[in-house]
Motif scaffolding. Structure first.
Motif, PDB file in Angstrom:
ATOM      1  N   ALA A 101       4.506  -7.898   7.191  1.00  0.00           N
ATOM      2  CA  ALA A 101       4.387  -7.330   5.844  1.00  0.00           C
ATOM      3  C   ALA A 101       3.225  -6.351   5.820  1.00  0.00           C
ATOM      4  O   ALA A 101       2.149  -6.646   6.341  1.00  0.00           O
ATOM      5  CB  ALA A 101       4.168  -8.434   4.819  1.00  0.00           C
ATOM      6  N   ILE A 102       3.458  -5.169   5.232  1.00  0.00           N
ATOM      7  CA  ILE A 102       2.397  -4.164   5.122  1.00  0.00           C
ATOM      8  C   ILE A 102       2.281  -3.723   3.666  1.00  0.00           C
ATOM      9  O   ILE A 102       3.281  -3.468   3.003  1.00  0.00           O
ATOM     10  CB  ILE A 102       2.684  -2.930   6.023  1.00  0.00           C
ATOM     11  CG1 ILE A 102       2.726  -3.348   7.503  1.00  0.00           C
ATOM     12  CG2 ILE A 102       1.635  -1.834   5.802  1.00  0.00           C
ATOM     13  CD1 ILE A 102       2.912  -2.205   8.483  1.00  0.00           C
ATOM     14  N   ALA A 139       0.561 -10.057   8.463  1.00  0.00           N
ATOM     15  CA  ALA A 139       0.440  -9.107   7.354  1.00  0.00           C
ATOM     16  C   ALA A 139      -0.756  -8.192   7.559  1.00  0.00           C
ATOM     17  O   ALA A 139      -1.776  -8.599   8.124  1.00  0.00           O
ATOM     18  CB  ALA A 139       0.295  -9.874   6.041  1.00  0.00           C
ATOM     19  N   TYR A 140      -0.599  -6.961   7.102  1.00  0.00           N
ATOM     20  CA  TYR A 140      -1.693  -5.991   7.137  1.00  0.00           C
ATOM     21  C   TYR A 140      -1.882  -5.402   5.751  1.00  0.00           C
ATOM     22  O   TYR A 140      -0.912  -5.031   5.097  1.00  0.00           O
ATOM     23  CB  TYR A 140      -1.375  -4.831   8.083  1.00  0.00           C
ATOM     24  CG  TYR A 140      -1.289  -5.210   9.536  1.00  0.00           C
ATOM     25  CD1 TYR A 140      -2.446  -5.434  10.288  1.00  0.00           C
ATOM     26  CD2 TYR A 140      -0.046  -5.306  10.159  1.00  0.00           C
ATOM     27  CE1 TYR A 140      -2.353  -5.757  11.634  1.00  0.00           C
ATOM     28  CE2 TYR A 140       0.043  -5.640  11.513  1.00  0.00           C
ATOM     29  CZ  TYR A 140      -1.109  -5.865  12.238  1.00  0.00           C
ATOM     30  OH  TYR A 140      -1.023  -6.185  13.563  1.00  0.00           O
ATOM     31  N   LEU A 141      -3.125  -5.292   5.331  1.00  0.00           N
ATOM     32  CA  LEU A 141      -3.436  -4.599   4.086  1.00  0.00           C
ATOM     33  C   LEU A 141      -4.187  -3.315   4.416  1.00  0.00           C
ATOM     34  O   LEU A 141      -5.266  -3.354   5.008  1.00  0.00           O
ATOM     35  CB  LEU A 141      -4.297  -5.488   3.181  1.00  0.00           C
ATOM     36  CG  LEU A 141      -4.776  -4.814   1.885  1.00  0.00           C
ATOM     37  CD1 LEU A 141      -3.595  -4.459   0.993  1.00  0.00           C
ATOM     38  CD2 LEU A 141      -5.757  -5.708   1.140  1.00  0.00           C
ATOM     39  N   LEU A 142      -3.576  -2.194   4.051  1.00  0.00           N
ATOM     40  CA  LEU A 142      -4.261  -0.916   4.231  1.00  0.00           C
ATOM     41  C   LEU A 142      -5.158  -0.738   3.005  1.00  0.00           C
ATOM     42  O   LEU A 142      -4.667  -0.559   1.893  1.00  0.00           O
ATOM     43  CB  LEU A 142      -3.270   0.246   4.315  1.00  0.00           C
ATOM     44  CG  LEU A 142      -2.045   0.048   5.223  1.00  0.00           C
ATOM     45  CD1 LEU A 142      -1.189   1.309   5.223  1.00  0.00           C
ATOM     46  CD2 LEU A 142      -2.475  -0.291   6.642  1.00  0.00           C
ATOM     47  N   ILE A 170       1.091   4.840   4.394  1.00  0.00           N
ATOM     48  CA  ILE A 170       1.952   3.768   4.907  1.00  0.00           C
ATOM     49  C   ILE A 170       2.591   4.187   6.232  1.00  0.00           C
ATOM     50  O   ILE A 170       2.672   3.393   7.176  1.00  0.00           O
ATOM     51  CB  ILE A 170       3.019   3.381   3.857  1.00  0.00           C
ATOM     52  CG1 ILE A 170       2.317   2.704   2.683  1.00  0.00           C
ATOM     53  CG2 ILE A 170       4.070   2.453   4.460  1.00  0.00           C
ATOM     54  CD1 ILE A 170       3.206   2.375   1.527  1.00  0.00           C
ATOM     55  N   LYS A 171       2.997   5.442   6.293  1.00  0.00           N
ATOM     56  CA  LYS A 171       3.565   5.937   7.559  1.00  0.00           C
ATOM     57  C   LYS A 171       2.538   5.802   8.687  1.00  0.00           C
ATOM     58  O   LYS A 171       2.837   5.279   9.770  1.00  0.00           O
ATOM     59  CB  LYS A 171       3.979   7.397   7.410  1.00  0.00           C
ATOM     60  CG  LYS A 171       4.424   8.032   8.709  1.00  0.00           C
ATOM     61  CD  LYS A 171       4.095   9.501   8.749  1.00  0.00           C
ATOM     62  CE  LYS A 171       3.446   9.883  10.038  1.00  0.00           C
ATOM     63  NZ  LYS A 171       2.931  11.244  10.029  1.00  0.00           N
ATOM     64  N   LEU A 188       7.691  -3.535   3.397  1.00  0.00           N
ATOM     65  CA  LEU A 188       6.692  -2.820   2.606  1.00  0.00           C
ATOM     66  C   LEU A 188       6.564  -3.531   1.271  1.00  0.00           C
ATOM     67  O   LEU A 188       7.562  -3.743   0.586  1.00  0.00           O
ATOM     68  CB  LEU A 188       7.128  -1.372   2.374  1.00  0.00           C
ATOM     69  CG  LEU A 188       7.427  -0.560   3.632  1.00  0.00           C
ATOM     70  CD1 LEU A 188       7.786   0.869   3.254  1.00  0.00           C
ATOM     71  CD2 LEU A 188       6.240  -0.567   4.586  1.00  0.00           C
ATOM     72  N   VAL A 189       5.352  -3.937   0.923  1.00  0.00           N
ATOM     73  CA  VAL A 189       5.201  -4.671  -0.334  1.00  0.00           C
ATOM     74  C   VAL A 189       4.102  -4.062  -1.202  1.00  0.00           C
ATOM     75  O   VAL A 189       3.236  -3.329  -0.717  1.00  0.00           O
ATOM     76  CB  VAL A 189       4.903  -6.171  -0.102  1.00  0.00           C
ATOM     77  CG1 VAL A 189       6.056  -6.842   0.622  1.00  0.00           C
ATOM     78  CG2 VAL A 189       3.606  -6.375   0.645  1.00  0.00           C
TER      79      VAL A 189
END
Lengths: 267, 404
Positions: A61-62, A84-87, A104-105, A6-7
């Motif tokens: 990485a999310i 990597a995923y960017l929400l 995030i969950k 988690l970043v």
């Protein structure tokens, strides 16, 4: 084995200030960086990968944030993450700790549901709350270990050296689990040219609330229990006397007199 | 949400300049303000707008529901010192602040005390202001665990419905509080430096952000209880009144070994005396300016001369020159000794937030521009490696004089 990191992208915290005269924020020239504690989590993942080649560790990485947070995720890919995923969605705007951990969950459940280990930094240097990872673990229903400085994988369990107020603990828990990292090299790693080139070939995807079927009422400002009421400059403490210490003997004597006068010395 | 009255907006860009979160811009095409992601409804722009074009629309509150929640609860954190269980100072500090809040609210103050064999700690909690103690004893609560403590405290909160719950922002407090907030879907404000009650009987939680460069006041308008964590040494410890007593409620705890998923394999405690920097009277603190690990001897020498304890800033701990329990600052401990001597510490905000409540601050630094001088009561611009030996010499001479 699947590791999720988690970043968070943060402004260089100590460069943000409030103008004490006008009460407005001075933001000029403040760059956005990958939160340093998140780099510790990436470091740890890279180490686990190296120490356990037989586990075929895959690192995802999310992050949640505005579209420009892609830059922070790109750095994660340079530092060893595989994808990597960017929400990112206007619906996430204004999220506090609870709403952020909800998003995030949902992101983890939707994108990496079979994770074994989640690694995060112990806190982000902008808010310094240290709460999002633990609330995410609670929402996912997995155990957590905070303030880790070293992580070892032992079959189905993870063993973590954890900082305490008086020393260390070695804690063990069954995976899936979440661990936050409080230490690393403190030296910003410089990715090699090859790392940089390879990172650009790795998948980096922007995901919206709709992609994850997250209801608007569960995230963002309206789902946030805490709200910022106001922002102001901290009260400044005025300094006292400053003396020239170019004559060490004289300066030491003045220091002695000052401390004695204020009854700090038992002589 | 933040609404822009497009008719009224004159495109002056003041909102854009004042927004702490870069969440409002004036679009070049329309010359009108537009709200972006990242808006936290902090209201800074609303106050700054010269034509009142900005307004905040907040959710309505169910007053009846909120009125069901009463009383202030505190987590009674204890620790083992030389094998004995003792209440941590931060819990007493919270009792002092909690008393102030309950007096303003006309409510009562209670401690939730989970642990094993901790009943003997109850009277001291009454002496420091608790009206009631919920004693939650179970053998599986012998040591702190995220699962065990979350489960016990969350169930007391759910059944007793307090309006406010306070935690010490210790490593375990920061592990526990968000877990409870997550379980009960509550707001939580970390590391508060100020707590007060406003005219709407809400808890106003003030905390630093951006490494201490900004202060923010936070409310939890729609959910109860309102929860905050507070760092040790932020509020004063109240005087004990041994005549005071209160109501003891023993809570039945049902826990099974399987419900505690994290096991302690080993516990390593450093020498307790040398690392208890939160309670030290005099701290001699070193920063990056000491240059090498060997130079710590100067710091130790000075600490011995003034009868102080050694602490340091984050770079020293990261370099492995000092163990982490001795770290002062945002990512370390908050200290408030009567005397803080800063040696070779430039005074980054992250360090300052951890020590500015010290009664007296003395700084020695070569750099006259170092921010530490802005908070120091007595500063010396000079070379500590020359000044410290001279100072120690003077102390020894004076001691010898006195002995004769």
């Amino acid at each position: 084995m699947k590791i999720v990191i988690l970043v968070k992208q943060v402004p260089e915290a100590d460069k943000v200030a409030v103008d004490p005269e006008t009460g407005t924020l001075i933001r000029e020239g403040v760059a956005s960086i990958l939160n340093p504690y998140c780099e510790y989590a990436l470091d740890q993942a890279a180490k686990l990968k190296k120490d356990n080649p037989e586990l075929n560790i895959e690192v995802t990485a999310i992050s949640m944030g505005p579209p420009q947070a892609k830059i922070a995720l790109l750095r994660c890919l340079e530092l060893g993450a595989d994808k990597a995923y960017l929400l990112s969605d206007r619906k996430f705007a204004g999220s506090d700790v609870w709403a952020t951990s909800t998003a995030i969950k949902e992101g983890i459940v939707g994108l990496e549901p079979n994770f074994d280990l989640i690694l995060a930094g112990k806190q982000a240097i902008d808010g310094d709350t240290a709460q999002v990872p633990a609330e995410t673990a609670e929402q996912l229903g997995v155990p957590q270990i905070t303030y880790g400085v070293d992580v070892v994988i032992n079959d189905k369990r993870v063993e973590v050296k954890r900082e305490t107020e008086t020393g260390y603990q070695i804690l063990s828990t069954k995976m899936p689990a979440l661990v936050t990292m409080s230490k690393g090299s403190n030296i910003r790693r410089i990715p090699s040219m090859q790392d940089v080139l390879e990172a650009r070939k790795k998948p980096l995807k922007v995901v919206s609330a709709d992609d994850l079927s997250i209801e608007e009422s569960k995230v963002g400002l309206s789902a946030s229990p805490t709200q910022v009421d106001k922002i102001f400059a901290p009260p400044s403490k005025s300094g006292g006397q400053t003396i020239d210490g170019s004559d060490p003997k004289a300066a030491a004597r003045k220091l002695f007199d000052y401390l004695k006068e204020n009854k700090f010395l038992r002589v | 949400m933040l609404n822009v009255d497009i008719e009224t907006c004159i495109g002056c860009k003041i909102c854009e300049r004042v927004c702490p979160f870069a969440a409002i811009i004036v679009e070049p095409e329309t010359k009108k303000a537009k709200v972006l992601e990242g808006c936290t409804l902090c209201g800074t722009c609303v106050g700054a707008c010269p034509v009142n074009a900005l307004s905040i629309e907040r959710k309505a509150v169910s007053e009846e529901e909120i009125a069901l929640y009463k009383n202030v609860f505190i987590w009674g954190e204890w620790e083992k010192k030389e094998g004995k269980k003792v209440i941590k100072n931060v819990a007493f500090e919270l009792l002092g602040k909690g008393k102030e809040l309950t007096e303003k609210l006309g409510e009562s103050l209670a401690v939730v005390l989970p642990g094993n064999d901790v009943g003997h700690l109850v009277p001291e909690l009454f002496h420091h202001g608790a009206d009631k103690v919920y004693l939650c004893e179970h053998e599986l609560l012998e040591d702190y665990s995220t699962d065990g403590y979350t489960s016990v405290i969350a169930s007391v909160i759910a059944s007793e419905k307090p309006s406010i719950v306070l935690y010490g922002a210790t490593p375990n407090g920061r592990d526990l509080a968000p877990r409870i907030a997550g379980r009960l879907a509550l707001g939580l404000t970390a590391d508060c430096t100020g707590l007060d009650i406003n005219e709407s009987r809400q808890l106003v939680q003030t905390r630093p952000a951006f490494g201490g460069n900004i202060m923010a006041s936070i409310l939890s308008p729609y959910t109860r209880p309102q929860m905050s964590s507070v760092r040790p040494n932020v509020f004063p410890k109240p005087e004990a009144d041994v005549s005071k007593t209160g109501v003891l409620e023993e809570v039945e705890v049902t826990l099974k070994p399987v419900s505690i998923r994290t096991k302690i394999i080993e516990e390593i405690v450093y020498h307790e005396e040398s690392i208890n920097i939160e309670e030290a009277n005099i701290l001699v603190s070193a920063g990056r300016g000491i240059g090498s690990k060997d130079n710590l001897q100067y710091i130790e020498e000075l600490a011995e001369a003034v009868n102080g304890t050694v602490s340091g800033s984050r770079p020293l701990v990261d370099l492995g020159w000092l163990p982490h329990p001795q770290q002062v600052g945002q990512s370390g401990k908050t200290v408030a000794p009567t005397l803080y001597i800063a040696l070779g510490i430039s005074g980054a905000v992250q360090h300052l937030v951890g020590m500015t409540s010290s009664d007296t601050i003395v700084a020695i630094n070569k750099d006259k521009e170092a921010p530490i001088f802005e908070v120091a009561d007595f500063g010396i611009i000079g070379d500590m490696f020359e000044i410290i030996p001279e100072f120690v010499k003077i102390i020894k001479e004076e001691q010898a004089k006195k002995a004769n």
